[in-house]
Design an enzyme around this catalytic site. Structure first.
Site, PDB file in Angstrom:
ATOM      1  CG  ASP A 177      26.483  21.003  25.200  1.00 43.10           C
ATOM      2  OD1 ASP A 177      26.227  21.046  23.982  1.00 43.10           O
ATOM      3  OD2 ASP A 177      27.370  20.279  25.694  1.00 43.10           O
TER       4      ASP A 177
ATOM      5  CG  ASP B 111      27.733  20.204  18.556  1.00 41.56           C
ATOM      6  OD1 ASP B 111      27.347  20.450  19.723  1.00 41.56           O
ATOM      7  OD2 ASP B 111      28.914  19.917  18.290  1.00 41.56           O
TER       8      ASP B 111
END
Ligand SMILES: *[C@@H]1O[C@H](CO)[C@@H](O)[C@H](O)[C@H]1NC(C)=O
Ligand SMILES: *[C@@H]1O[C@H](CO)[C@@H](O)[C@H](O)[C@H]1NC(C)=O
Ligand SMILES: *[C@@H]1O[C@H](CO)[C@@H](O)[C@H](O)[C@H]1NC(C)=O
Ligand SMILES: *[C@@H]1O[C@H](CO)[C@@H](O)[C@H](O)[C@H]1NC(C)=O
Ligand SMILES: *[C@@H]1O[C@H](CO)[C@@H](O)[C@H](O)[C@H]1NC(C)=O
Length: 469
Positions: A353, A148
């Site tokens: 992201d 992440d």
């Protein structure tokens, strides 16, 4: 002779032969791909996808899709359809934007002496798709962690933890009692104080005379994790060990999760792995997401000794938000033709992201990209959609001619997205609208596939290298 692995290699070779022949025809803006390459293979193609990384420290770990056949323990939740991926992507984007607004509001309110908004939230984890396998403790025990770049604090579920306090995971729980290098972080320490200033703190507990620094993270979608912030040895590769890795040993979980043994935070705040190891690796890291979910990529800490294969664009934090990395797009081309888009509509930038699936662009570039792509794909039937998606029915086609799409970033860096895997997901154009022009967008993980993405945090730049995996 006809083993599934052999077949898989043949398909890859066949696919690249077709694209070369298309270029030879002078049709340079397009690539002919076999529709078989759209389908996920049932067999892990480790042998064809994993390329060695030119990192002197050798600190590269394999990275795989959590639903694919390469995953050590495949997730039990269903692989997502395009509609589902779009939904998860939007939830994550909205969540990040609302957090950003809350963070700026909080500063104003603090100045005005008003009550503060909780800021200990992590991002939504539902859209996370890639996992890495690392060794935790001594002796090292393999842990499968979600990757992440949109959060910082790493955690794993720890024993003892019963079925009402921890979610069920495929691998045995990490047991700190069986590790000779495990130690809880004491409450008065600097590390624990940093946790407090970053709002991940959760009180202090005593075990006999030993104080234990509590942590908590709450994600969008309702997942919460709580436990003891701890120090442990983290093994990246044989002989490559980070002695003082700080992570959350989770003893209380709530909300939905069945995806992994824990999470690895790669954001820009002090709790993240790259920031923790910045003395050794300079805060640099890179990863390559495989072209299909049956492939293998890698995550590596540190920059390669020779970065001549990379093109770099400037990278800044998003607002005052250390966690997120932002780059700026300046143009888009489809089928070798530059789209006419005023540069100022890209001013909001793109958050890079890997935990988001689909890329989000402001309305003008999104609409221009969509219409140019549709025009270039006019030979194939669009599937009617209420959502305005661009999804094709490729039934009956053995080959498809797909336009190349290239993104140009600040500094004139042009990145060719992989065809078809950097463009199409489940037969659909993997882009959506983020909001009005100037609005911040997202560079999602579909577009990153096969590129080695090098985050040079200290140098404030993001590097792209084609054919990374
Ligand atoms: C699980 O463990 C917690 C804390 O040790 C305890 O309070 C709870 O009653 C246990 N639940 C079950 C179902 O055993
Ligand atoms: C408390 O400390 C003892 C001795 O160091 C250790 O065996 C035990 O696992 C610890 N308990 C917790 C909950 O950390
Ligand atoms: C880096 O790699 C490129 C291409 O492989 C080569 O031409 C160059 O000499 C290398 N630079 C160094 C410093 O090794
Ligand atoms: C796709 O096309 C085939 C054959 O033309 C048709 O049978 C099928 O229903 C179509 N599927 C969708 C989702 O439109
Ligand atoms: C697909 O490509 C192959 C190889 O170029 C060619 O022989 C075949 O005719 C193509 N099929 C279609 C339906 O275009």
């Amino acid at each position: 002779m006809s083993s599934p692995l052999f077949l898989c290699i043949l398909l890859v070779v066949f696919g690249s032969y077709l694209s070369i022949s298309a270029a030879d025809d002078g049709n340079q803006g397009f690539v002919v791909v076999s529709t078989r390459s759209f389908r996920t293979q049932d067999v892990c193609s480790r042998s064809t996808a994993l390329t060695p990384r030119p990192n002197p420290a050798g600190a590269a770990v394999p990275l795989v899709h959590r639903h694919g056949p390469c995953a050590k323990s495949q997730s039990t939740d269903k692989p997502s359809s395009f509609a589902d991926a779009l939904h998860r992507s939007r939830v994550r984007a909205d969540y990040i934007m609302s957090r950003a607004r809350a963070a700026t509001m909080q500063e104003q309110e603090l100045e005005e002496g008003k009550v503060s908004v909780p800021a200990y939230l992590g991002t939504s984890v539902d859209s996370q798709e890639y996992v890495v396998t690392l060794g935790l403790g001594t002796p090292a025990v393999e842990q499968v962690l979600l990757l992440d770049t949109g959060s910082d604090l790493s955690w794993v579920q720890c024993a003892p933890c019963n079925s009402s306090d921890c979610y069920r995971q495929k691998d045995p729980l990490f047991d700190p009692r069986k590790s000779s290098t495990y130690a809880p972080i004491p409450c008065g320490s600097d590390v624990c104080k940093t946790l407090q200033s970053d709002h991940f703190d959760n009180g202090c507990t005593m075990n006999g005379t030993q104080s234990q620094c509590g942590y908590q993270v709450e994600y969008g979608g309702g997942l919460k994790t709580r436990g003891v912030y701890s120090n442990e040895a983290l093994t990246l590769a044989p002989g490559v060990v980070i002695e003082d890795f700080h992570f959350g040993c989770a003893y209380t979980q709530s909300g939905p999760n069945d995806k992994s043994d824990g999470l690895l935070g790669l954001g820009g705040a002090p709790e993240s792995l790259p920031v923790q190891t910045s003395v050794v690796y300079d805060g640099s890291f890179s990863y390559c997401l495989p072209p299909v979910s049956s492939g293998t990529g890698f995550l590596a800490l540190g920059a390669p000794s020779n970065d001549s294969g990379f093109s770099f664009t400037p990278m800044t934090p998003f607002m005052d938000y250390a966690t997120f990395y932002l780059v700026k797009l300046t143009g888009i081309s489809v089928g070798g033709k530059q789209l006419r888009i005023p540069r100022k509509v890209f001013e909001g930038g793109l958050i890079v992201d890997c935990g988001n699936i689909i890329s989000h662009l402001p309305s003008t570039p999104y609409e221009k990209l969509q219409s140019a792509f549709r025009a270039a794909m006019a030979a194939y039937p669009l599937i009617p959609s209420d959502e305005g998606d661009t999804c094709y029915n490729f039934t009956g086609f053995s080959n498809v001619t797909v336009p190349k799409v290239a993104l140009t970033f600040t500094g004139g860096v042009t990145v060719d997205l992989d065809v078809p895997n950097g463009l199409l997901l489940d037969g659909c154009l993997a882009f959506t609208e983020s909001g009005p022009d100037d609005y911040v967008g997202f560079l999602g993980n579909v577009q990153m596939r096969t590129l080695e993405m090098l985050y040079d945090v200290k140098g404030a730049r993001l590097g792209f290298r084609a054919a990374g995996c």
